[in-house]
Design a protein around this motif. Structure first.
Motif, PDB file in Angstrom:
ATOM      1  N   UNK A   1       0.825  -1.213   0.000  1.00 18.92           N
ATOM      2  CA  UNK A   1       0.000   0.000   0.000  1.00 18.92           C
ATOM      3  C   UNK A   1       0.860   1.265   0.000  1.00 18.92           C
ATOM      4  N   UNK A   2       2.088   1.162   0.533  1.00 21.48           N
ATOM      5  CA  UNK A   2       2.893   2.360   0.762  1.00 21.48           C
ATOM      6  C   UNK A   2       4.342   1.958   0.972  1.00 21.48           C
ATOM      7  N   UNK A   3       5.282   2.890   0.741  1.00 17.56           N
ATOM      8  CA  UNK A   3       6.686   2.541   0.935  1.00 17.56           C
ATOM      9  C   UNK A   3       7.115   2.475   2.399  1.00 17.56           C
ATOM     10  N   UNK A   4       6.382   3.178   3.264  1.00  9.72           N
ATOM     11  CA  UNK A   4       6.759   3.236   4.688  1.00  9.72           C
ATOM     12  C   UNK A   4       5.567   2.852   5.557  1.00  9.72           C
ATOM     13  N   UNK A   5       5.764   1.857   6.428  1.00 13.18           N
ATOM     14  CA  UNK A   5       4.744   1.491   7.408  1.00 13.18           C
ATOM     15  C   UNK A   5       5.098   2.176   8.730  1.00 13.18           C
ATOM     16  N   UNK A   6       4.239   3.063   9.239  1.00 17.03           N
ATOM     17  CA  UNK A   6       4.527   3.714  10.519  1.00 17.03           C
ATOM     18  C   UNK A   6       4.555   2.691  11.650  1.00 17.03           C
ATOM     19  N   UNK A   7       5.589   2.757  12.469  1.00 15.47           N
ATOM     20  CA  UNK A   7       5.703   1.887  13.645  1.00 15.47           C
ATOM     21  C   UNK A   7       5.461   2.766  14.870  1.00 15.47           C
TER      22      UNK A   7
ATOM     23  N   UNK B   1      -2.052  10.054   9.648  1.00  9.99           N
ATOM     24  CA  UNK B   1      -1.193   9.205   8.813  1.00  9.99           C
ATOM     25  C   UNK B   1      -1.913   8.768   7.539  1.00  9.99           C
ATOM     26  N   UNK B   2      -3.175   8.381   7.692  1.00 13.29           N
ATOM     27  CA  UNK B   2      -3.971   7.962   6.524  1.00 13.29           C
ATOM     28  C   UNK B   2      -4.135   9.129   5.549  1.00 13.29           C
ATOM     29  N   UNK B   3      -4.350  10.331   6.090  1.00  9.65           N
ATOM     30  CA  UNK B   3      -4.508  11.518   5.241  1.00  9.65           C
ATOM     31  C   UNK B   3      -3.253  11.780   4.415  1.00  9.65           C
ATOM     32  N   UNK B   4      -2.097  11.382   4.955  1.00 12.30           N
ATOM     33  CA  UNK B   4      -0.841  11.553   4.222  1.00 12.30           C
ATOM     34  C   UNK B   4      -0.521  10.392   3.296  1.00 12.30           C
TER      35      UNK B   4
ATOM     36  N   UNK C   1       0.704  14.606   9.145  1.00  9.55           N
ATOM     37  CA  UNK C   1       0.226  14.347   7.779  1.00  9.55           C
ATOM     38  C   UNK C   1       1.287  14.758   6.760  1.00  9.55           C
ATOM     39  N   UNK C   2       1.978  15.878   7.013  1.00  8.78           N
ATOM     40  CA  UNK C   2       3.050  16.317   6.099  1.00  8.78           C
ATOM     41  C   UNK C   2       4.186  15.289   6.052  1.00  8.78           C
ATOM     42  N   UNK C   3       4.586  14.793   7.232  1.00  8.15           N
ATOM     43  CA  UNK C   3       5.645  13.778   7.286  1.00  8.15           C
ATOM     44  C   UNK C   3       5.211  12.490   6.588  1.00  8.15           C
ATOM     45  N   UNK C   4       3.932  12.132   6.766  1.00  7.47           N
ATOM     46  CA  UNK C   4       3.398  10.925   6.124  1.00  7.47           C
ATOM     47  C   UNK C   4       3.413  11.076   4.602  1.00  7.47           C
ATOM     48  N   UNK C   5       3.005  12.250   4.125  1.00  2.12           N
ATOM     49  CA  UNK C   5       2.972  12.500   2.676  1.00  2.12           C
ATOM     50  C   UNK C   5       4.387  12.457   2.085  1.00  2.12           C
TER      51      UNK C   5
END
Length: 212
Positions: free
Chosen positions: A14-20, A36-39, A201-205
């Motif tokens: 789904x994404x390159x980075x999975x938040x831990x 996180x989802x918003x990003x 959200x900015x960091x997630x994006x």
């Protein structure tokens, strides 16, 4: 096994980075996950390292649209069962034991088992696993170590976690045997404490953009 592997890969891709995440306060779980989802980071690993973790997992699974909640730092069968009951859609362990493999075999929810050496990877392959967590990534040899495993252990995919940041994530993501990375930098404690969800959200994006 292949159906569960497909299910796991559909989450990891789904994404390159999975938040831990290490969540101390349940009240922050839902707004943090929404940020996180918003990003763009939908798959979220909530580690069972705090008393609040299971309640946080349950809240995210129940209340955050678009989130794919998973549980990390699962060490035994009892925790596996608790995490699944709380709504976890994938399970992550720092290492692997026979007890965990048995629990995974008895569950519909897929396991991302931890491995750090060639022997551990070979043992997991014998059990039918070809997608693993490489942990602790930086401390165990980093991207160059993982690259050296890609030829002798071809066909194995990894999600490296441990010591990974925005500055070195691409070193891992550029490897043919890496499907994604796990990282805590997308949800820094200071931003969570301040409730700076827009900042998260900015960091997630920014992390999601590593896909390109």
């Amino acid at each position: 096994m292949s159906t569960k592997t497909d299910k796991l890969l559909s989450v990891l891709k789904l994404q390159p980075v999975v938040p831990v995440l290490i969540i101390d306060d349940v009240a922050t779980a839902v707004p943090l996950a929404r940020a996180l989802v918003a990003g763009g980071l939908k798959a979220i690993e909530i580690t069972l390292r705090t008393p609040a973790a299971l309640d946080a997992l349950r809240a995210v699974a129940d209340q955050v649209e678009g989130a794919v909640a998973g549980a990390g730092t699962i060490l035994n069968a009892a925790q596996y069962e608790q995490a699944v009951k709380a709504g976890s859609q994938f399970i992550v362990s720092p290492g692997t034991t026979q007890e965990l493999i048995d629990a995974a075999n008895d569950s519909e929810i897929p396991l991302l088992p931890g491995a750090a050496t060639a022997s551990e990877v070979m043992g997991l392959r014998e059990e039918g696993y070809d997608v693993m967590k490489f942990f602790p990534a930086e401390q165990a040899g980093g991207a160059s170590y993982l690259k050296s495993l890609s030829s002798p252990l071809a066909g194995t995919l990894f999600c490296p976690t441990g010591g990974i940041s925005l500055s070195n994530a691409k070193d891992y993501l550029s490897l043919p045997n890496v499907v994604c990375v796990g990282g805590s930098w997308v949800a820094p404690k200071e931003l969570v404490a301040k409730g700076d969800w827009a900042g998260i959200t900015r960091l997630a994006a920014e992390a999601f953009a590593l896909k390109g």
